[in-house]
Design a protein around this motif. Structure first.
Motif, PDB file in Angstrom:
ATOM      1  N   UNK A  47       5.341   8.453  -8.346  1.00 49.21           N
ATOM      2  CA  UNK A  47       5.284   7.705  -7.088  1.00 49.21           C
ATOM      3  C   UNK A  47       4.043   8.043  -6.276  1.00 49.21           C
ATOM      4  N   UNK A  48       3.597   9.282  -6.300  1.00 47.64           N
ATOM      5  CA  UNK A  48       2.411   9.665  -5.535  1.00 47.64           C
ATOM      6  C   UNK A  48       1.174   8.915  -6.020  1.00 47.64           C
ATOM      7  N   UNK A  49       0.906   8.963  -7.303  1.00 46.36           N
ATOM      8  CA  UNK A  49      -0.281   8.296  -7.865  1.00 46.36           C
ATOM      9  C   UNK A  49      -0.189   6.783  -7.685  1.00 46.36           C
ATOM     10  N   UNK A  82      14.905   4.930  -4.116  1.00 47.41           N
ATOM     11  CA  UNK A  82      14.856   5.474  -2.756  1.00 47.41           C
ATOM     12  C   UNK A  82      14.858   7.005  -2.756  1.00 47.41           C
ATOM     13  N   UNK A  83      15.234   7.623  -3.854  1.00 50.12           N
ATOM     14  CA  UNK A  83      15.155   9.083  -3.953  1.00 50.12           C
ATOM     15  C   UNK A  83      13.708   9.573  -3.897  1.00 50.12           C
ATOM     16  N   UNK A  84      12.750   8.683  -4.107  1.00 48.81           N
ATOM     17  CA  UNK A  84      11.323   9.035  -4.048  1.00 48.81           C
ATOM     18  C   UNK A  84      10.720   8.778  -2.671  1.00 48.81           C
ATOM     19  N   UNK A  85      11.574   8.438  -1.704  1.00 48.87           N
ATOM     20  CA  UNK A  85      11.084   8.079  -0.376  1.00 48.87           C
ATOM     21  C   UNK A  85      10.254   9.183   0.259  1.00 48.87           C
ATOM     22  N   UNK A  89       6.522   8.713   1.349  1.00 52.60           N
ATOM     23  CA  UNK A  89       6.217   8.793   2.769  1.00 52.60           C
ATOM     24  C   UNK A  89       5.096   9.793   3.055  1.00 52.60           C
ATOM     25  N   UNK A  90       5.041  10.872   2.276  1.00 52.57           N
ATOM     26  CA  UNK A  90       3.970  11.847   2.435  1.00 52.57           C
ATOM     27  C   UNK A  90       2.603  11.243   2.168  1.00 52.57           C
ATOM     28  N   UNK A  91       2.516  10.434   1.113  1.00 51.69           N
ATOM     29  CA  UNK A  91       1.246   9.760   0.794  1.00 51.69           C
ATOM     30  C   UNK A  91       0.943   8.705   1.857  1.00 51.69           C
ATOM     31  N   UNK A 108      14.974  -0.480  -1.270  1.00 50.16           N
ATOM     32  CA  UNK A 108      15.041  -0.197  -2.706  1.00 50.16           C
ATOM     33  C   UNK A 108      15.341  -1.497  -3.424  1.00 50.16           C
ATOM     34  N   UNK A 109      14.668  -1.694  -4.542  1.00 49.41           N
ATOM     35  CA  UNK A 109      14.869  -2.899  -5.343  1.00 49.41           C
ATOM     36  C   UNK A 109      15.268  -2.508  -6.764  1.00 49.41           C
TER      37      UNK A 109
END
Length: 127
Positions: A47-49, A82-85, A89-91, A108-109
């Motif tokens: 998710x970050x990249x 949504x567990x990667x929120x 959000x940090x990025x 979330x989709x």
């Protein structure tokens, strides 16, 4: 009157839509997914990249229209999980100043194109 905005510095549309449309003093972008415009492929990583690539794609579209992320008034974020929120959000916080950040909806989709983990569309003011 609307004006179509297009740049080779963001992924080309894969259907009957445009990267962005200017209408009056506002710019409406299509959702950007984590595709590297130079290779045409999804960026590797989590998710970050993917969030970084999406926001860089949006920056390129905004620059083509003569505006920038600091002029964004609304974003809509689509997350596959949504567990990667928190990591997303940090990025996101690295790209938007907390005091002037745009309004935002995050949902979330079930799935996104090409197996992407994130897609973001936005509305921005023009200079």
């Amino acid at each position: 009157m609307k004006k179509i905005i297009s740049t080779s510095k963001a992924p080309e549309p894969i259907g009957p839509y445009n990267q962005a449309v200017q209408c009056g003093n506002l710019l409406y972008t299509s959702g950007q997914i984590p595709v590297n415009p130079e290779t045409g492929t999804k960026v590797e990583g989590g998710i970050k990249e993917q969030t970084i690539q999406v926001l860089e794609n949006l920056k390129a579209v905004l620059a083509e229209a003569g505006t920038s992320l600091d002029r964004a008034v609304k974003t809509t974020v689509f997350l596959q999980d949504m567990n990667e929120f928190a990591e997303f959000n940090g990025v996101y916080a690295e790209y938007f100043d907390e005091e002037t950040a745009p309004a935002r909806s995050t949902v979330q989709v079930a799935a996104l194109p090409i197996g992407a983990r994130v897609e973001i569309e936005l509305i921005a003011e023009l200079a």
